[in-house]
Design an enzyme around this catalytic site. Structure first.
Site, PDB file in Angstrom:
ATOM      1  N   SER B 158       0.841  -1.196   0.000  1.00  0.00           N
ATOM      2  CA  SER B 158       0.000   0.000   0.000  1.00  0.00           C
ATOM      3  C   SER B 158       0.878   1.249   0.000  1.00  0.00           C
ATOM      4  O   SER B 158       1.753   1.365  -0.857  1.00  0.00           O
ATOM      5  CB  SER B 158      -0.944  -0.052   1.210  1.00  0.00           C
ATOM      6  OG  SER B 158      -1.967   0.888   1.089  1.00  0.00           O
ATOM      7  N   ASP B 331      -8.554  -6.482  -4.832  1.00  0.00           N
ATOM      8  CA  ASP B 331      -8.192  -5.170  -4.277  1.00  0.00           C
ATOM      9  C   ASP B 331      -8.769  -4.076  -5.170  1.00  0.00           C
ATOM     10  O   ASP B 331      -8.308  -3.888  -6.297  1.00  0.00           O
ATOM     11  CB  ASP B 331      -6.658  -5.070  -4.211  1.00  0.00           C
ATOM     12  CG  ASP B 331      -6.161  -3.782  -3.566  1.00  0.00           C
ATOM     13  OD1 ASP B 331      -6.968  -2.852  -3.341  1.00  0.00           O
ATOM     14  OD2 ASP B 331      -4.956  -3.709  -3.271  1.00  0.00           O
ATOM     15  N   HIS B 364      -7.946  -5.219  -0.408  1.00  0.00           N
ATOM     16  CA  HIS B 364      -6.645  -4.586  -0.209  1.00  0.00           C
ATOM     17  C   HIS B 364      -5.918  -5.141   1.017  1.00  0.00           C
ATOM     18  O   HIS B 364      -4.698  -5.290   1.021  1.00  0.00           O
ATOM     19  CB  HIS B 364      -6.864  -3.082  -0.058  1.00  0.00           C
ATOM     20  CG  HIS B 364      -5.608  -2.283   0.056  1.00  0.00           C
ATOM     21  ND1 HIS B 364      -4.645  -2.262  -0.931  1.00  0.00           N
ATOM     22  CD2 HIS B 364      -5.141  -1.465   1.047  1.00  0.00           C
ATOM     23  CE1 HIS B 364      -3.647  -1.471  -0.554  1.00  0.00           C
ATOM     24  NE2 HIS B 364      -3.921  -0.980   0.624  1.00  0.00           N
TER      25      HIS B 364
END
Lengths: 397, 397
Positions: B158, B331, B364
């Site tokens: 991320s 995601d 995610h």
């Protein structure tokens, strides 16, 4: 923002809708008897002598009855101006179109803003919980009042589609054709989660006052604005957001990386931020926070299969309604997969159903926008159904 | 909630991290000179005599340096406990792992909570805007301090992946291998929009006090909680939310449709709501609102291509780094399409790159969870790269 909200409220707009007033009220699913019942509505076109050409259009979460005429509160065109009118896909030369404000709403139908007979004060956060069934039952009262036993069609997008499905489940004999658009037979965990965060944003506003903000002359405008901003993201696709804004920086911002001399970190930077703030601040001028809470809850309760031991075909077994189910390829709030579930259940129930997934990169909002494929689908389905129903153009119009 | 926040802050946890203190500070991209500079960090494993076995792990937006040991503030296990340790994919028997708290953070590195030398008071909302380049530059200072000229690898998921990419762009000669996971070479319009709503939720909290909440002994806990709740939805897939909660109603709620006797509309109803409220309320006990604003802004500014006239391959032309790019199929915050863009640019730059899209329905957050395919990918890539780098196990460990 608060000041402009007040002044907005002080200028009483001239409403052009009609209102049904039902002294005896109605029973709600939760057990409360709600009386009186008011349903505010607009109509377009002419009711045929046999009353067979009526189309009920159900609005979405933050929609209202101003379907095809300027909204007196905002001054903006009706929300489906481009779909409903003479010669348009929902052709008012041919059909009599009714659009009611939902029960629990804030544009004239009974809702949290309404005066409670027992207390002489607004219901506010004491307004009873309502469901999609209650909303539809209030619309059935309106049809009774208008002397319309059977609708030619019920049409709705998003939460309007939930109402359309509920109409068939609850009054199968009263609807000839149904056009649920960008909707789902249940509200998903993700959508419940987004609604919950919306509600929490409102509760977090000190002007919320446990729902009694009217007593304090306040409006939880910041919380409601945040709720609207978040919801607005979910109405658009990533593609639509990127195309509209990309990572465009507002012209007054000097560079992508802010200069040290900028007053603080917290001004606007990207176009999308300015747009969302605008969405939030205009929304609070037209929508009541307690209505937002009430109606989002009604959406969250919605789950037709759960009411029938998980069998989504069960509520559609008794109907002879013709369906056209429409989804949009980039809608991630009410994705095509949920429409497919519905279509499979309708097929299982032996219903007459067609299904169209419209290619669009504009997300959930596509149903409100200029989508020629949607226009063609709506026009084609309604004309075909009208032929089957033996409807002709209203004479003399 | 506010009370428990206060008491939480009063119990000073015993921090086990180390801190680099750099009196002369650093220049920020915005032009401000920030001094002193502190970078809090944890390390695991043993630095090889040639200092060639160092792996920098970069944390995500709300992560911290407590990678593989209990977090003293929350008492919870390290956030990548299952990935980093002896015999684990990032094997501390072999590698020396460094995890710094990001610049702008709130766990010991210089950020809005830090005391500003000029005023003797916290920076708070006067903290200068920072970028991903600044964050990485502060980490480069840390490596200088540790005497590590070249990293064996930089790894991050991320926002951690944004840092990994920025490392290669800014210090191509200092990194042998890079493992950006569930990330993107730019922050999308949709993600900027979600961040903006997070920020608006904080600004809407009266305890925000224009960022000077500490002066009022306050914490904008409600706004920060709402921000966290919303963000949390984006970390999960619809599948993950549905599997975890579906439309499950909390056991204390009597029926799906609330009884009229229920105190009001506004209690908890669905499991997912209770979960999100918990996520929001625990978050505000460990994270500073001004840090949240500062670091989300740094994410929003991130756009490697824009810094090179739209050519995403340009920042990678000078590197000889080996890449392994990882995305997760479900995601939707950092979708595979964004990783593919990156991979294409790396290929265009002639970089050594492999790409894995891992099938997962957990959204995610998958990069933090038990995903055997991720473990295999990380282990395999690091072992292969170590072989190419001529790394052997550290003697005597």
């Amino acid at each position: 923002m608060d000041r402009s909200v007040s002044s907005f409220e002080e200028d009483s707009p001239v409403y052009t809708h009609q209102t049904m007033y039902l002294e005896e009220g109605m029973d709600l699913e939760c057990g409360v008897h709600l009386a009186p019942l008011e349903v505010a509505y607009c109509t377009y076109g002419t009711l045929a002598p046999d009353r067979g050409n009526a189309i009920l259009v159900c609005h979405a979460l933050t929609g209202d009855q101003y379907l095809a005429e300027p909204n007196p509160l905002t001054g903006k065109p009706g929300w489906w101006n481009r779909m409903v009118g003479p010669g348009l896909p929902i052709d008012t030369d041919r059909f009599f179109v009714i659009c009611p404000n939902v029960l629990g709403g804030c544009m004239g139908s009974t809702g949290p803003k309404s005066i409670r007979a027992e207390t002489g004060r607004p219901w506010d956060s004491e307004f009873p919980p309502i469901t999609m069934h209650d909303i539809v039952a209030s619309q059935a009262c309106l049809l009774d009042h208008l002397g319309i036993q059977r609708l030619f069609a019920v049409v709705g997008g998003s939460m309007g589609g939930m109402q359309a499905l509920t109409w068939i489940a609850d009054y199968p004999e009263r609807v000839f054709a149904a056009l649920p658009i960008a909707t789902s037979p249940f509200h998903s965990a993700q959508n419940i989660a987004f609604n919950e965060v919306s509600r929490q944003a409102i509760f977090a506003d000190p002007d919320w006052h446990d729902g009694h903000y009217r007593d304090f002359g306040a409006i939880p405008a910041r919380g409601l604005g945040v709720a609207r901003m978040m919801a607005h993201i979910t109405y658009l696709s990533e593609e639509a957001l990127s195309r509209k804004f990309g990572r465009k920086v507002r012209s007054e911002a000097p560079t992508a990386v802010p200069a040290a001399s900028s007053p603080s970190l917290f001004g606007e930077m990207f176009e999308v931020e300015s747009y969302l703030r605008h969405q939030g601040s205009t929304f609070v001028r037209r929508f009541d926070a307690n209505s937002y809470l009430t109606v989002t809850r009604a959406m969250d309760y919605f789950d037709l299969a759960a009411e029938h031991d998980g069998d989504l075909s069960a509520p559609f077994r008794k109907c002879e309604t013709r369906f056209c189910v429409v989804s949009f390829s980039s809608d991630w709030l009410f994705p095509t997969s949920q429409s497919r579930l519905l279509v499979r259940a309708l097929n299982k129930a032996g219903a007459n159903v067609s299904f169209v997934e419209i290619e669009s990169d504009r997300g959930h909002d596509a149903f409100l926008l200029d989508e020629p494929d949607l226009d063609r689908t709506v026009r084609g389905f309604l004309n075909g159904a009208a032929e089957h129903a033996g409807l002709t153009k209203v004479e003399g119009v």
